[in-house]
Enzyme design. Structure first.
Site, PDB file in Angstrom:
ATOM      1  N   CYS A  73      10.733  47.291  53.508  1.00 38.59           N
ATOM      2  CA  CYS A  73      11.752  48.339  53.454  1.00 38.59           C
ATOM      3  C   CYS A  73      11.690  49.201  54.709  1.00 38.59           C
ATOM      4  O   CYS A  73      10.627  49.669  55.104  1.00 38.59           O
ATOM      5  CB  CYS A  73      11.506  49.197  52.216  1.00 38.59           C
ATOM      6  SG  CYS A  73      12.545  50.657  52.149  1.00 38.59           S
ATOM      7  N   CYS A 165      16.565  49.654  47.076  1.00 38.19           N
ATOM      8  CA  CYS A 165      15.110  49.862  46.983  1.00 38.19           C
ATOM      9  C   CYS A 165      14.444  48.547  46.614  1.00 38.19           C
ATOM     10  O   CYS A 165      14.858  47.867  45.675  1.00 38.19           O
ATOM     11  CB  CYS A 165      14.808  50.917  45.929  1.00 38.19           C
ATOM     12  SG  CYS A 165      13.074  50.986  45.459  1.00 38.19           S
ATOM     13  N   GLN A 288       7.947  51.265  29.287  1.00 38.42           N
ATOM     14  CA  GLN A 288       7.151  50.838  30.444  1.00 38.42           C
ATOM     15  C   GLN A 288       8.065  50.323  31.549  1.00 38.42           C
ATOM     16  O   GLN A 288       8.964  49.534  31.291  1.00 38.42           O
ATOM     17  CB  GLN A 288       6.194  49.720  30.009  1.00 38.42           C
ATOM     18  CG  GLN A 288       5.091  50.195  29.079  1.00 38.42           C
ATOM     19  CD  GLN A 288       3.982  50.897  29.819  1.00 38.42           C
ATOM     20  OE1 GLN A 288       3.910  50.872  31.039  1.00 38.42           O
ATOM     21  NE2 GLN A 288       3.110  51.551  29.083  1.00 38.42           N
ATOM     22  N   ASP A 387      -4.575  55.009  25.312  1.00 40.35           N
ATOM     23  CA  ASP A 387      -3.795  54.827  26.548  1.00 40.35           C
ATOM     24  C   ASP A 387      -3.257  56.195  26.972  1.00 40.35           C
ATOM     25  O   ASP A 387      -2.059  56.447  26.924  1.00 40.35           O
ATOM     26  CB  ASP A 387      -2.642  53.843  26.257  1.00 40.35           C
ATOM     27  CG  ASP A 387      -1.820  53.533  27.494  1.00 40.35           C
ATOM     28  OD1 ASP A 387      -2.188  53.965  28.605  1.00 40.35           O
ATOM     29  OD2 ASP A 387      -0.780  52.841  27.347  1.00 40.35           O
ATOM     30  N   CYS A 414      -4.384  54.999  33.380  1.00 38.15           N
ATOM     31  CA  CYS A 414      -3.642  55.016  34.633  1.00 38.15           C
ATOM     32  C   CYS A 414      -4.339  55.916  35.655  1.00 38.15           C
ATOM     33  O   CYS A 414      -3.800  56.191  36.717  1.00 38.15           O
ATOM     34  CB  CYS A 414      -2.207  55.487  34.406  1.00 38.15           C
ATOM     35  SG  CYS A 414      -2.120  57.101  33.635  1.00 38.15           S
TER      36      CYS A 414
HETATM   37  N1  SAH Z   1       0.743  53.404  24.924  1.00 38.23           N
HETATM   38  C1  SAH Z   1       2.102  53.626  25.339  1.00 38.23           C
HETATM   39  C2  SAH Z   1       2.323  54.899  26.169  1.00 38.23           C
HETATM   40  C3  SAH Z   1       1.211  55.378  27.031  1.00 38.23           C
HETATM   41  S1  SAH Z   1       1.670  56.731  28.090  1.00 38.23           S
HETATM   42  C4  SAH Z   1       2.643  52.400  26.039  1.00 38.23           C
HETATM   43  O1  SAH Z   1       1.894  51.472  26.314  1.00 38.23           O
HETATM   44  O2  SAH Z   1       3.835  52.339  26.320  1.00 38.23           O
HETATM   45  C5  SAH Z   1       0.775  58.077  27.373  1.00 38.23           C
HETATM   46  C6  SAH Z   1       1.443  58.688  26.155  1.00 38.23           C
HETATM   47  O3  SAH Z   1       0.632  59.733  25.674  1.00 38.23           O
HETATM   48  C7  SAH Z   1       2.798  59.330  26.440  1.00 38.23           C
HETATM   49  O4  SAH Z   1       3.741  58.762  25.563  1.00 38.23           O
HETATM   50  C8  SAH Z   1       2.587  60.827  26.140  1.00 38.23           C
HETATM   51  O5  SAH Z   1       3.717  61.429  25.567  1.00 38.23           O
HETATM   52  C9  SAH Z   1       1.449  60.785  25.166  1.00 38.23           C
HETATM   53  N2  SAH Z   1       0.590  61.972  25.058  1.00 38.23           N
HETATM   54  C10 SAH Z   1       0.280  62.880  26.019  1.00 38.23           C
HETATM   55  N3  SAH Z   1      -0.628  63.757  25.572  1.00 38.23           N
HETATM   56  C11 SAH Z   1      -0.918  63.413  24.287  1.00 38.23           C
HETATM   57  C12 SAH Z   1      -1.801  63.938  23.290  1.00 38.23           C
HETATM   58  N4  SAH Z   1      -2.577  64.999  23.528  1.00 38.23           N
HETATM   59  N5  SAH Z   1      -1.852  63.318  22.099  1.00 38.23           N
HETATM   60  C13 SAH Z   1      -1.076  62.241  21.836  1.00 38.23           C
HETATM   61  N6  SAH Z   1      -0.213  61.697  22.744  1.00 38.23           N
HETATM   62  C14 SAH Z   1      -0.134  62.284  23.954  1.00 38.23           C
END
Ligand code: SAH
Length: 459
Positions: A73, A165, A288, A387, A414
């Site tokens: 890019c 992009c 995602q 996650d 992440c």
């Molecule tokens: N496991 C899912 C999303 C992961 S992203 C997947 O694979 O698609 C992390 C997620 O945690 C988000 O959706 C966010 O809204 C949530 N989150 C953030 N803080 C949190 C908390 N204290 N308790 C529960 N969920 C929370």
């Protein structure tokens, strides 16, 4: 030696910083140099000098790194999106693997040889482009008064025109060109952030990779699009076009989407599948952005969970329930916990859509819902999957997990710094780190996803 502003120095780039900047050292003095690639020898001009380190501007690449490649890019330097596009893909993966490795050692307190023995080969993408199923393009006006769209130049709100992009789907360009043409033809103005006038703020485009379905959502500073039929007729002709809608956002805000969505054409949602589970996605749904790599992560999580079919599994930070639903067919019962109520609505709807009945979702903070269920109702878990967002798990969440004593914990992360911090806690409290792997969901950026297995010693 101390440096001051405007000094020119020569340095070899030995590392990459959190934002993709090259890092070099001269006698222990650290230089941060944007756009320098790992392995380059560069000359750089000091812009801001501190006692131990300085920010410098790349003047010249004196000896290019063997890992330097021609970026795909033309805008990669001005755009904040692909910080390391000028680095070969193999080297990017190695860099990400090392980043996680180093955090496990430095922050997690694990022995380097031990870390090397448990880390699996990185899982990358081929090609490392066109992987994003979602993009939100800002609209503006150039000096001649023509509508433009593209991306914000790094850390600013000035738009650099580019409808192509390299991380997004090919269809983005055709859709955006169609919209720009319509705006020119009918004099539909782009929104101006400073004056608060004008109409078109952003356009959201999403694609279901498994289905080919396309979604376009206009975010506008108004209630309707002028000559709406004209633009709908053009967009409808793009193969796969499934949903066209408006999002009304008349606030002076950086928040992109408005709360109200109005359907203009087709269906309210598009569908996609990950790991055989169908998801319905609306303009406001969380989903995602790299479904191909996401499926690989879930496969690994499944492998680490080592299920027999009877288990009770908790999926903390479950979003729209992607992991919960993916695991549901392989276990006795899944419980998902997520803080955003709309995501849980989607999770329940997705469970229904897929005829999955052995899942239950709870709205709330993981660090509140889990202790409450455990302390008051005595629930238990054979496996816990977490996650969390970048800040990692709350300590109350971790301590409850320890009390619940599941045999296995699968940690999807992440941010390997907070992952390492949380692993340290879990290992100090009876768990053993068994395996760790990295997944490149965001090729050409500095971000990296990790999946880790920890088990309980006495189980
Ligand atoms: N496991 C899912 C999303 C992961 S992203 C997947 O694979 O698609 C992390 C997620 O945690 C988000 O959706 C966010 O809204 C949530 N989150 C953030 N803080 C949190 C908390 N204290 N308790 C529960 N969920 C929370």
């Amino acid at each position: 030696m101390e440096y001051k502003k405007n000094d020119i120095c020569q340095v070899t780039i030995e590392d990459i910083g959190a934002d993709g900047e090259g890092i070099g050292k001269i006698d222990g003095y650290t230089l941060f140099i944007k756009d320098a690639v790992l392995g380059d020898v560069v000359s750089a001009k000091i812009m801001k000098a501190k006692k131990q380190y300085a920010f410098a501007r790349l003047e010249k690449v004196l000896q290019p790194s063997p890992f330097r490649i021609e970026p795909k890019c033309a805008f990669h330097k001005s755009c904040g999106g692909c910080q390391i596009q000028a680095m070969s893909y193999d080297k990017q993966l190695e860099f990400k693997q090392n980043k996680v490795r180093n955090n496990l050692i430095r922050i997690g307190g694990f022995d380097p040889d031990f870390v090397d023995s448990i880390m699996e080969a990185p899982v990358g993408m081929e090609p490392p482009f066109y992987y994003r199923n979602k993009a939100q393009f800002p609209f503006g006006t150039d000096k001649e008064g023509n509508p433009i769209t593209g991306f914000y130049a790094g850390r600013t709100h000035s738009i650099i025109a580019n409808s192509d992009c390299a991380l997004g789907v090919k269809e983005n360009q055709e859709i955006l060109e169609c919209i720009l043409e319509y705006m020119k033809e009918y004099g539909v103005p782009a929104y101006n952030e400073e004056t608060g006038k004008g109409l078109i703020r952003h356009v959201l485009i999403r694609k279901g990779f498994a289905t080919g379905e396309l979604m376009v959502c206009f975010v506008i500073n108004g209630k309707s699009l002028p000559h709406c039929e004209a633009i709908l007729n053009r967009l409808q002709n793009i193969p796969g076009m499934t949903s066209i809608s408006l999002s009304i956002n008349q606030e002076k805000t950086n928040v992109i989407m408005g709360k109200e969505i109005r359907l203009l054409y087709g269906k309210e949602t598009i569908t996609d599948t990950i790991g055989g589970i169908t998801f319905q996605i609306s303009p406001l749904s969380f989903y995602q952005v790299n479904p191909v790599q996401t499926e690989r992560i879930y496969e690994r999580a499944l492998q680490y969970a080592n299920l027999t079919g009877q288990e009770k599994v908790w999926d903390l930070y479950c979003g729209i329930g992607t992991i919960s639903l993916f695991l549901a067919k392989k276990v006795g019962q899944v419980f998902g916990v997520e803080i955003v109520p709309e995501a849980i609505e989607d999770a329940k709807e997705n469970a229904r859509l897929n005829g999955i009945e052995n899942v239950e979702f709870f709205v709330g903070k993981a660090e509140e819902v889990l202790p409450e269920k455990y302390e008051k109702e005595g629930v238990y878990a054979d496996v816990i999957v977490v996650d969390p967002p970048r800040k990692g798990c709350d300590e109350k969440c971790l301590s409850t997990m320890v009390s619940m004593a599941p045999k296995r914990i699968v940690y999807v992360s992440c941010d390997s710094a907070t992952l390492s911090r949380d692993l340290k806690y879990l290992v100090e409290n009876g768990y053993t780190l068994e395996k760790a792997g990295i997944f490149d969901n965001f090729a050409n950026s500095v971000h990296v996803e990790s999946v880790v297995l920890i088990t309980r010693k006495d189980k």
